[in-house]
Motif scaffolding. Structure first.
Motif, short mmCIF file in Angstrom:
data_model
loop_
_atom_site.label_atom_id
_atom_site.label_comp_id
_atom_site.label_asym_id
_atom_site.label_seq_id
_atom_site.Cartn_x
_atom_site.Cartn_y
_atom_site.Cartn_z
N ARG A 140 0.61 -0.84 0.14
CA ARG A 140 -0.11 0.14 0.36
C ARG A 140 0.74 1.58 0.28
NH1 ARG A 140 -5.44 -0.59 3.71
NH2 ARG A 140 -6.29 -2.68 3.48
N VAL A 141 2.13 1.13 0.75
CA VAL A 141 2.95 2.31 0.43
C VAL A 141 4.19 2.41 -1.09
CG1 VAL A 141 4.83 2.90 1.17
CG2 VAL A 141 3.42 1.54 2.73
N GLY A 142 3.63 1.93 -1.27
CA GLY A 142 4.58 1.33 -2.67
C GLY A 142 5.59 1.04 -3.22
N VAL A 143 6.20 0.64 -1.71
CA VAL A 143 6.74 -0.73 -2.59
C VAL A 143 7.59 -1.89 -2.17
CG1 VAL A 143 8.41 1.34 -0.98
CG2 VAL A 143 7.88 -0.26 0.08
N PHE A 163 1.66 8.29 0.73
CA PHE A 163 0.78 7.81 1.62
C PHE A 163 1.86 8.67 3.10
CE2 PHE A 163 2.36 4.37 5.21
CZ PHE A 163 1.78 4.12 4.75
N MET A 164 2.60 8.48 3.73
CA MET A 164 2.45 9.65 4.28
C MET A 164 1.69 10.56 5.03
SD MET A 164 7.38 9.84 4.21
CE MET A 164 7.31 11.23 5.83
N ASP A 165 1.21 11.71 3.82
CA ASP A 165 0.08 12.62 3.69
C ASP A 165 -0.89 12.35 4.01
OD1 ASP A 165 2.27 14.23 3.28
OD2 ASP A 165 1.88 14.89 1.36
N ARG A 166 -1.80 10.63 3.15
CA ARG A 166 -2.88 10.07 3.78
C ARG A 166 -3.00 9.54 4.80
NH1 ARG A 166 -1.58 7.72 -1.05
NH2 ARG A 166 -1.47 5.48 0.32
N THR A 167 -1.68 9.10 5.64
CA THR A 167 -1.65 8.14 6.78
C THR A 167 -1.78 9.89 8.48
OG1 THR A 167 -0.05 6.31 6.07
CG2 THR A 167 -0.72 6.77 8.07
N VAL A 168 -1.02 10.05 7.55
CA VAL A 168 -1.13 11.56 8.83
C VAL A 168 -3.02 11.84 8.81
CG1 VAL A 168 -0.12 13.96 9.75
CG2 VAL A 168 1.14 12.14 9.26
N GLY A 169 -3.32 12.16 7.83
CA GLY A 169 -4.47 13.00 7.48
C GLY A 169 -5.83 12.11 7.56
N SER A 170 -5.62 10.75 7.92
CA SER A 170 -6.44 10.19 8.31
C SER A 170 -6.65 9.40 9.76
CB SER A 170 -6.36 8.35 7.56
OG SER A 170 -5.21 7.82 8.30
N GLY A 171 -5.56 10.19 10.28
CA GLY A 171 -5.61 9.42 11.80
C GLY A 171 -5.47 8.05 12.44
#
Length: 259
Positions: free
Chosen positions: A132-135, A243-251
């Protein structure tokens, strides 16, 4: 970065690195160095318990370091990550994971490398969301998950990419048992002590090596230029940052450092 306490032959190894014990180059090297030191056949340590400080076991790879460091960092970090995993996986004494909180991606693999996994009930999550991160999975991580879950279970966990609550993780085989948070460490130490005393040390070491022989043979033969290339691409094309932006934003339970 790593705290080690030895009591009556049981070494409690506690990851204590930042807020969520994110796996970076320095922590990976420290894990490998610590585990190799504890593997001394003549030393006083009979078994090892691995746990985390704070609210996380380990929330996975420090993705910010990967993005900031780019190709040079990736080329140095991925071998160190595999070295850390293998040092736990191949330690010739009983190794028990006391999963005190989130064990995401690399944190999940680190727990899977142990001989027995106990997770505290509560709000922690465990899983392998690398895709899901893309790696892609480093080959060592892939082999350890396959060893821990079997090929079918590993395939489901890897392609699903979900992080699971403790009860669901138990049903899926990601962990072996649950514990109250207050008694987690005591329970892990008791299991480690039982494994060390019920089985002769030389028989345990030899049998553990037998069980891992085919995995280690495959790992010793593999080279991973494509893994390095794909991680470098992901570090520079924006997908890890997204991914980092989505994760932080979603809680979500993963942090900027994790997958």
């Amino acid at each position: 970065m790593i705290e080690v306490d030895v009591v009556d032959g049981i070494a409690v190894v506690r990851l204590a690195h930042g807020k969520v014990n994110a796996l970076d180059l320095e922590l990976c090297r420290a894990i490998e160095r610590t585990m190799r030191g504890l593997d001394d056949k003549e030393g006083p340590v009979q078994a090892v318990v691995v746990t985390g400080a704070g609210r996380a076991f380990s929330a996975g790879v420090d993705l910010k370091r990967v993005v900031d460091g780019g190709a040079a960092y990736v080329a140095e970090f991925l071998p160190a990550l595999s070295g850390a995993f293998r040092s736990v996986f191949n330690l010739g004494k009983p190794v028990v994971a006391a999963v005190n909180g989130h064990a995401i991606a690399g944190g999940c693999v680190l727990a899977a490398a142990c001989d027995h996994r106990i997770m505290a009930s509560g709000t922690g999550r465990i899983g392998v969301p690398e895709l899901r991160v893309g790696v892609p999975f480093p080959y060592t991580a892939l082999e350890i998950m396959r060893f821990a879950l079997g090929p079918v279970g590993a395939r489901h966990a890897i392609f699903d990419g979900a992080n699971h609550e403790p009860e669901a993780a138990l049903a899926l085989g990601l962990i072996d048992e649950l514990s109250d948070p207050e008694t987690l460490l005591d329970q892990a130490v008791a299991v480690a002590r039982r494994m060390a005393t019920d089985i002769a040390a030389d028989a345990f070491r030899y049998t553990k090596a037998q069980l891992r022989h085919e995995v280690n043979e495959r790992l010793d033969r593999v080279a991973e230029p494509e893994t390095v290339r794909l991680w470098t691409t992901a570090a520079t094309d924006g997908r890890i940052r997204a991914f980092m932006d989505r994760t932080v934003g979603s809680g979500a339970p993963t942090q900027p450092e994790a997958p």
